[in-house]
Design an enzyme around this catalytic site. Sequence first.
Site, PDB file in Angstrom:
ATOM      1  N   TYR A 128       0.841  -1.200   0.000  1.00 13.38           N
ATOM      2  CA  TYR A 128       0.000   0.000   0.000  1.00 13.38           C
ATOM      3  C   TYR A 128       0.877   1.252   0.000  1.00 13.38           C
ATOM      4  O   TYR A 128       0.479   2.297   0.496  1.00 13.38           O
ATOM      5  CB  TYR A 128      -0.936   0.012   1.216  1.00 13.38           C
ATOM      6  CG  TYR A 128      -2.002  -1.064   1.198  1.00 13.38           C
ATOM      7  CD1 TYR A 128      -2.022  -2.057   0.223  1.00 13.38           C
ATOM      8  CD2 TYR A 128      -3.003  -1.077   2.152  1.00 13.38           C
ATOM      9  CE1 TYR A 128      -2.996  -3.042   0.215  1.00 13.38           C
ATOM     10  CE2 TYR A 128      -3.990  -2.057   2.151  1.00 13.38           C
ATOM     11  CZ  TYR A 128      -3.972  -3.034   1.174  1.00 13.38           C
ATOM     12  OH  TYR A 128      -4.954  -4.007   1.164  1.00 13.38           O
ATOM     13  N   LYS A 172       6.294 -13.768   3.925  1.00 14.47           N
ATOM     14  CA  LYS A 172       6.388 -14.628   2.739  1.00 14.47           C
ATOM     15  C   LYS A 172       7.811 -14.495   2.201  1.00 14.47           C
ATOM     16  O   LYS A 172       8.030 -14.234   1.012  1.00 14.47           O
ATOM     17  CB  LYS A 172       5.331 -14.184   1.707  1.00 14.47           C
ATOM     18  CG  LYS A 172       5.167 -15.098   0.522  1.00 14.47           C
ATOM     19  CD  LYS A 172       4.492 -16.411   0.825  1.00 14.47           C
ATOM     20  CE  LYS A 172       4.430 -17.303  -0.399  1.00 14.47           C
ATOM     21  NZ  LYS A 172       3.915 -18.647  -0.112  1.00 14.47           N
ATOM     22  N   ASP A 203       0.613 -17.981   3.887  1.00 12.79           N
ATOM     23  CA  ASP A 203      -0.375 -18.974   3.428  1.00 12.79           C
ATOM     24  C   ASP A 203      -0.626 -20.021   4.520  1.00 12.79           C
ATOM     25  O   ASP A 203      -1.766 -20.440   4.750  1.00 12.79           O
ATOM     26  CB  ASP A 203       0.039 -19.631   2.096  1.00 12.79           C
ATOM     27  CG  ASP A 203       1.539 -19.834   1.961  1.00 12.79           C
ATOM     28  OD1 ASP A 203       2.283 -19.394   2.849  1.00 12.79           O
ATOM     29  OD2 ASP A 203       1.973 -20.457   0.979  1.00 12.79           O
ATOM     30  N   ASP A 227      -4.272  -7.026   6.074  1.00 10.91           N
ATOM     31  CA  ASP A 227      -5.610  -6.678   5.606  1.00 10.91           C
ATOM     32  C   ASP A 227      -6.396  -7.955   5.304  1.00 10.91           C
ATOM     33  O   ASP A 227      -7.541  -8.139   5.747  1.00 10.91           O
ATOM     34  CB  ASP A 227      -5.459  -5.821   4.337  1.00 10.91           C
ATOM     35  CG  ASP A 227      -6.733  -5.107   3.954  1.00 10.91           C
ATOM     36  OD1 ASP A 227      -7.707  -5.183   4.716  1.00 10.91           O
ATOM     37  OD2 ASP A 227      -6.760  -4.481   2.884  1.00 10.91           O
ATOM     38  N   ASP A 231      -9.688 -10.134   7.601  1.00  9.91           N
ATOM     39  CA  ASP A 231     -11.055 -10.474   7.206  1.00  9.91           C
ATOM     40  C   ASP A 231     -11.318 -11.963   7.405  1.00  9.91           C
ATOM     41  O   ASP A 231     -12.426 -12.368   7.763  1.00  9.91           O
ATOM     42  CB  ASP A 231     -11.340 -10.043   5.758  1.00  9.91           C
ATOM     43  CG  ASP A 231     -11.857  -8.597   5.697  1.00  9.91           C
ATOM     44  OD1 ASP A 231     -11.495  -7.817   6.599  1.00  9.91           O
ATOM     45  OD2 ASP A 231     -12.621  -8.260   4.768  1.00  9.91           O
TER      46      ASP A 231
END
Length: 332
Positions: A128, A172, A203, A227, A231
């Site tokens: 971002y 990652k 993951d 982010d 969720d």
Amino acid sequence: MEDSRGSKKAGGGHKRITVIIGDGIGPEVIESALAVLDATGADLEIVPLEIGYKKWMRTGLAMLEEDLDTIKSTDCILFGAITTPPDPNYSSVLLRLRKELDLYANIRPFINEKLDFIIVRENTEGLYSGVEELAKDESRTVRIITRRNSKRIAEIACNLALSRRRLTIVHKSNVLKSDHLFLSTCREVAKMRGVPHEEMLVDTAAYNLVVRPERFDVLVTTNLFGDIISDVAAGIVGSLGLCASANIGDRFALFEPIHGSAPDIAGLGISNPIGAIRSAAMMMKWFGENEIAIRIEEAVKQSLNRGIMTPDLGGNCSTSEVTKAIINHLRA
Ligand code: ATP
């Protein structure tokens, strides 16, 4: 000064809060949060500020320059949700506020009867960064990871983990070279602070969040990963409507439910106000008013235990019934 939940000990007493109700269900859930705050007797002065879709419709801008001055004259922001205007040149007000006010830590607790973990998300860089090159046949977004920002987010996460069980550094780095810096910086900070920690690929973390969420305590990660896994976590605890967040910098903070403006249910009186109410509790904690924060959290728990729930949780109560129940528990 920060305590173990990344809060600023601003001391008790009178506080001025910019309240941005925003759009969609933002006004409904913030009305509930303000009613709960009022019932606690907290000494708060509300400074209402219109930012969002309606302002964009009227003025072509969702936020004006002078709005920033108003915000900076107060102690923090309590924020509802903003509907993204249909304008390809629109850039997110929330992203701007996070950058302008250097709100570098996004703290998201996920709590239900079985689970209690916190995702700490770096809030200012990563994918971002806003550094992008867009062309017809090839586009790029630059993923920026700095030692400074990795270090300060790791410090916040370690502050939280110190009074809890363990820190999980989510990354990652097997594919993204930029994550070597994030991972090694977080590792160094955790070692220096004596925080028990583990490292996990994002993951694997996503999988474990779904199959064994109880194994997590405090997770720290970069912007986009945070982010997305937030969720996932919201779904695991039962509803986006339950979840609160704090965007914290060294001097300022913004508190908001993690859900968006939910236009599909706006105005129906059925939005779950608990995310906004818990965000208000996080705000009181940041002010150093721990007792008020705990009282609000307890009242929310009791009300949920009694089955007072909005439809997103399988209940049939309205926003105002849930709010009233929580206020009744507060006053009991
Ligand atoms: P935005 O673009 O503003 O983030 P969105 O539609 O992508 O909006 P949300 O507004 O968070 O995302 O809504 C996702 C889904 O969750 C919608 O179906 C919405 O009705 C539901 N939802 C979100 N918040 C609540 C809430 N507080 N109470 C009940 N349902 C909610």
